[in-house]
Design an enzyme around this catalytic site. Sequence first.
Site, mmCIF file in Angstrom:
data_model
loop_
_atom_site.group_PDB
_atom_site.id
_atom_site.type_symbol
_atom_site.label_atom_id
_atom_site.label_comp_id
_atom_site.label_asym_id
_atom_site.label_seq_id
_atom_site.Cartn_x
_atom_site.Cartn_y
_atom_site.Cartn_z
ATOM 1 N N ASN A 1 -15.995 6.287 -4.678
ATOM 2 C CA ASN A 1 -16.127 5.300 -5.755
ATOM 3 C C ASN A 1 -16.820 4.022 -5.281
ATOM 4 O OD1 ASN A 1 -15.658 4.119 -8.378
ATOM 5 N ND2 ASN A 1 -14.033 2.944 -7.417
ATOM 6 N N GLY B 1 -20.325 6.193 3.180
ATOM 7 C CA GLY B 1 -19.285 6.580 2.226
ATOM 8 C C GLY B 1 -19.891 6.678 0.841
ATOM 9 N N GLY C 1 -18.620 3.334 -2.347
ATOM 10 C CA GLY C 1 -19.955 3.505 -1.759
ATOM 11 C C GLY C 1 -21.015 3.816 -2.811
ATOM 12 N N LYS D 1 0.860 -1.193 0.000
ATOM 13 C CA LYS D 1 0.000 0.000 0.000
ATOM 14 C C LYS D 1 0.883 1.226 0.000
ATOM 15 C CE LYS D 1 -4.536 0.633 0.415
ATOM 16 N NZ LYS D 1 -5.556 -0.386 0.078
HETATM 17 N N1 GLU Z 1 -7.256 -0.056 -3.129
HETATM 18 C C1 GLU Z 1 -7.985 -1.237 -3.458
HETATM 19 C C2 GLU Z 1 -8.009 -2.188 -2.278
HETATM 20 O O1 GLU Z 1 -7.844 -1.780 -1.164
HETATM 21 C C3 GLU Z 1 -7.543 -1.892 -4.760
HETATM 22 C C4 GLU Z 1 -6.127 -2.362 -4.799
HETATM 23 C C5 GLU Z 1 -5.663 -2.845 -6.157
HETATM 24 O O2 GLU Z 1 -6.442 -2.898 -7.089
HETATM 25 O O3 GLU Z 1 -4.470 -3.154 -6.251
HETATM 26 O O4 GLU Z 1 -8.260 -3.355 -2.404
#
Ligand code: GLU
Length: 416
Positions: free
Chosen positions: A221, A218, A223, A106
Site C-alpha cells: 500500500n 516495497g 510503496g 501496535k
Molecule cells: N500502521 C500505520 C503506521 O505505522 C498506521 C497506524 C494508524 O493509522 O493507527 O503508522
Amino acid sequence: MGETQSALSVACEQLRIAAEKLKLDPGIHEMLKHPRRSLIVSINVKMDNGNVCTFSGCRVQHNDARGPFKGGIRYHPNVSLDEVTALAMWMTWKCAVVDIPYGGAKGGVCCNPKEMSKAELERLTRRYTTLIFDIIGPYRDVPAPDVYTDAQTMAWIMDTYSQLKGYSVPECVTGKPISVGGSEGRAEATSLGVVVCAREAAKNLGLKLKGATVAVQGYGNVGWNAAKIAYDMGCKIVAVSDSTGGIYCEKGLNPYKIYQHKSKTGSVTNYEKCKNITNEELLETKCDILIPAALENQITKKNANKIKAKIVAEGANGPTTPEADKALHEKGILLVPDILANSGGVTASYYEWVQNLTREHWTVEEVNRKLEDKMVKAFNDVHKLAKKEKSDMRTAALMLGVGRVAEAIKTLGLWP
Ligand code: GLU
C-alpha cells in the site's frame, strides 16, 4: 550474533540518544523504555481443510499520556513481541511529532497471509479481535492497518467489536472501507505524507520535484501509492521492488502499469524493457529520492556508504539503524525519519476517528488539505529543530516526540 540488529534495540538506542540530548529525567527515560501493557494471545483458527491451527499474536500498548493508544496490526511470518514493542514505541513518538492526541500501540500476528484464504484470514482476525477486545476501544486503543492487513481486515475488526458490544462502533478502528465509516484519502494518506516530506526536503536542498529520480523499496500500500503520487507530481520513477526483487529502468517506469503487472504475476520483476535487480541493488540505486517502504533494518552500517540518493524519505517503520543514520548524515544525505515521513497514515486515521465520533463525512479535498498542512508544519518543526541542534532530522524528530510525551507524563503526574 548475526549482522541484523533487532528493531527493539534500534528503538531503545534512538530513545537513549533523544534522552541524552533532552537531558531527560532518568525515571521518565526508564518508564518510556517499557510498554505500559503487552497482551500475548494464542489464536485458534479452523483452517479450510478442517484442521485447527494456533497462531501467536499480541497487542502492545506503549504509552497513552497524550491520548488513547493508537497503531496498526501487522500480519507477517516474522512478527515477534520485540518487533511489535519497537513499533508501538515508534507510534508514541510519531503521534507526538505530528501532534495528534494519541499515544502509541501496535499489534501483530505471526502468520503468512499469502498462504491463507480470505475465509481463514477473516476467522483469524475475528478471533484475534475477541482476544484483545478488553483492551481496545474508541477511547482506549484504536487499531489500524499495517503490513499485510487492509481495509477489509479493519471491517472485520469493526464488525466483531460491534457484535460484542451490541451496537455499531465505527470509531473502534481506523483505515476502514469508506462504506462502513472509513475516511476519504486514508488509503493513500501515508504515501501522500511521504511524498510531501520528500518535496519539502527537496525544497530545502534546492532540488525540483519535477523530474527528480525516485527509487521505491516495497510495493504494498505505502510503496505503490508513493510511486503513483510521486509520478503524478512529475517525478521519474527509476526503480521499484517488492519482496520478490526489483526492477530498474533509467528512462523511468509507469507505476500504474507496474501495479497491474504485479496484480497479474504476483511480482514487480520481469517487466518489459527493465533490468531485474535485487532489493540490495535497489537501495543503492543512483537517484534523487529513495523511499524505503518495506520492513525494518534495510539501511545498515553494511550498505549505508553505498546509498547514492540525496534524500531518503522513510515510508516504512524502522528501515534505518542508528549507525547507518550517522553514516548517511556524514555523507550529507537528508533523511526524513519514519516518525515524521510516514505519519500521514496515522494522521488520516485521526481524521477518520474524528469524523466517526462526530458522525460526519469529509470530502477528499478537505482531508488532504488538513493532512498536507499538518505534514508541512511537522516537517518544518523538525527541520528547524535539527538546524538549531546541528543534528540530523531523526534526532530532532525524536527530541520533539519524546519531549512532548515526557511533558505530558510530568503534567499528568503518577496515580495511584
Ligand atoms: N500502521 C500505520 C503506521 O505505522 C498506521 C497506524 C494508524 O493509522 O493507527 O503508522
